[in-house]
Structures are given as structure tokens and as C-alpha cells.
Scaffold this motif. Sequence first.
Motif, short mmCIF file in Angstrom:
data_model
loop_
_atom_site.label_atom_id
_atom_site.label_comp_id
_atom_site.label_asym_id
_atom_site.label_seq_id
_atom_site.Cartn_x
_atom_site.Cartn_y
_atom_site.Cartn_z
N ALA A 51 21.53 37.71 44.66
CA ALA A 51 22.67 37.40 45.52
C ALA A 51 23.84 36.93 44.67
O ALA A 51 23.65 36.36 43.59
N THR A 52 25.04 37.18 45.18
CA THR A 52 26.27 36.76 44.51
C THR A 52 27.21 36.15 45.54
O THR A 52 27.25 36.60 46.68
N ILE A 53 27.98 35.15 45.10
CA ILE A 53 28.98 34.54 45.96
C ILE A 53 30.26 34.38 45.16
O ILE A 53 30.24 34.01 43.98
N THR A 54 31.40 34.69 45.78
CA THR A 54 32.68 34.58 45.09
C THR A 54 33.10 33.12 45.00
O THR A 54 32.48 32.22 45.58
N GLY A 55 34.22 32.90 44.29
CA GLY A 55 34.60 31.54 43.92
C GLY A 55 34.75 30.55 45.06
O GLY A 55 34.36 29.39 44.94
N PHE A 56 35.35 31.00 46.16
CA PHE A 56 35.54 30.12 47.30
C PHE A 56 34.57 30.44 48.43
O PHE A 56 34.72 29.95 49.54
N GLY A 57 33.58 31.26 48.12
CA GLY A 57 32.53 31.53 49.08
C GLY A 57 32.90 32.49 50.19
O GLY A 57 32.18 32.60 51.19
N ARG A 58 34.02 33.19 50.03
CA ARG A 58 34.47 34.06 51.11
C ARG A 58 33.67 35.34 51.19
O ARG A 58 33.65 36.01 52.23
N SER A 59 33.03 35.70 50.09
CA SER A 59 32.28 36.96 50.07
C SER A 59 30.93 36.74 49.41
O SER A 59 30.82 36.04 48.40
N THR A 60 29.91 37.33 50.01
CA THR A 60 28.56 37.27 49.45
C THR A 60 27.95 38.67 49.46
O THR A 60 28.31 39.52 50.29
N ASN A 61 27.03 38.88 48.54
CA ASN A 61 26.30 40.14 48.50
C ASN A 61 24.84 39.85 48.21
O ASN A 61 24.52 38.90 47.48
N TYR A 62 23.97 40.69 48.75
CA TYR A 62 22.54 40.48 48.60
C TYR A 62 21.82 41.76 48.24
O TYR A 62 22.22 42.86 48.65
N ALA A 63 20.74 41.61 47.51
CA ALA A 63 19.85 42.74 47.30
C ALA A 63 19.22 43.13 48.64
O ALA A 63 18.98 42.26 49.50
N ASP A 64 18.99 44.40 48.83
CA ASP A 64 18.41 44.86 50.09
C ASP A 64 17.09 44.16 50.40
O ASP A 64 16.77 43.88 51.56
N SER A 65 16.34 43.85 49.36
CA SER A 65 15.01 43.26 49.55
C SER A 65 15.05 41.84 50.12
O SER A 65 14.02 41.34 50.60
N VAL A 66 16.21 41.18 50.07
CA VAL A 66 16.29 39.79 50.55
C VAL A 66 17.26 39.61 51.71
O VAL A 66 17.37 38.51 52.26
#
Length: 118
Positions: A51-66
Motif C-alpha cells: 500500500a502507498t499513501i501520498t503526503g497529505f493522505g489524499r490518495s492511497t493505492n493497494y495491491a489487489d491481494s489486500v
Amino acid sequence: QVQLVASGGGLVQPGGSLRLSCAASGFTFTFSNYAMSWYRQAPVNERELVATITGFGRSTNYADSVKGRFTISRDNAKKQVYLQMNSLKPEDTAVYYCYASRGSFGSWGQGTQVTVSS
């Protein structure tokens, strides 16, 4: 000197939950300038992005498995990033690492072991 200290791992039964934390210090720029990620690596696998989150938390991304089970968040005032892991499965067993990035800069923390087993 950049330090990323991960904690919160442990042994949990399938279907259980854990919350990982990563405390950051020593950055050149303020913490909100850095995207933060969680990676994991099982013994026989390559390290994979969870998972990844941008600096102010406005955007997140996740692996399909989670997706739908894990949630990444951050508290910039505390310089911490979190990974809430629910509905854990045995295949989630791995060492989990936090990672900070900004442009060409990247820094790894030490890992924390998560074991999902009955």
C-alpha cells in the motif's frame, strides 16, 4: 539520518487483525513531503508493494491481494504511518517494511514480522 522504525507485528490467527506502525525521523524535509508505503516479503518471494499513501493522505493505492482488508493511513504531526490489517490470511505472512520516498530519494525501515497461523 533518516530512520523508519516499524512495529506492531506478531502472531495472529486467520481472520484476525493487526495494526502496524512506522515512526519516522531525521528527514530533510517535513514528513508530509514524503509518500509512504508498506511492502512485504515472504521467505521465498520477492518484496512486493502492499500500500502507498501520498503526503497529505489524499490518495492511497493497494495491491489487489489486500484491497478491502488493509487500510494505510498517516499522522503527519506524529510522523507516523499505519497499516491496519483485517481479515488476515496465512498468505499475508511476511516481513513488513515501511518505505519513504520523495522524487529520487527512498529509504527503507527495518521490518516487522507478521505471522498468520492457527
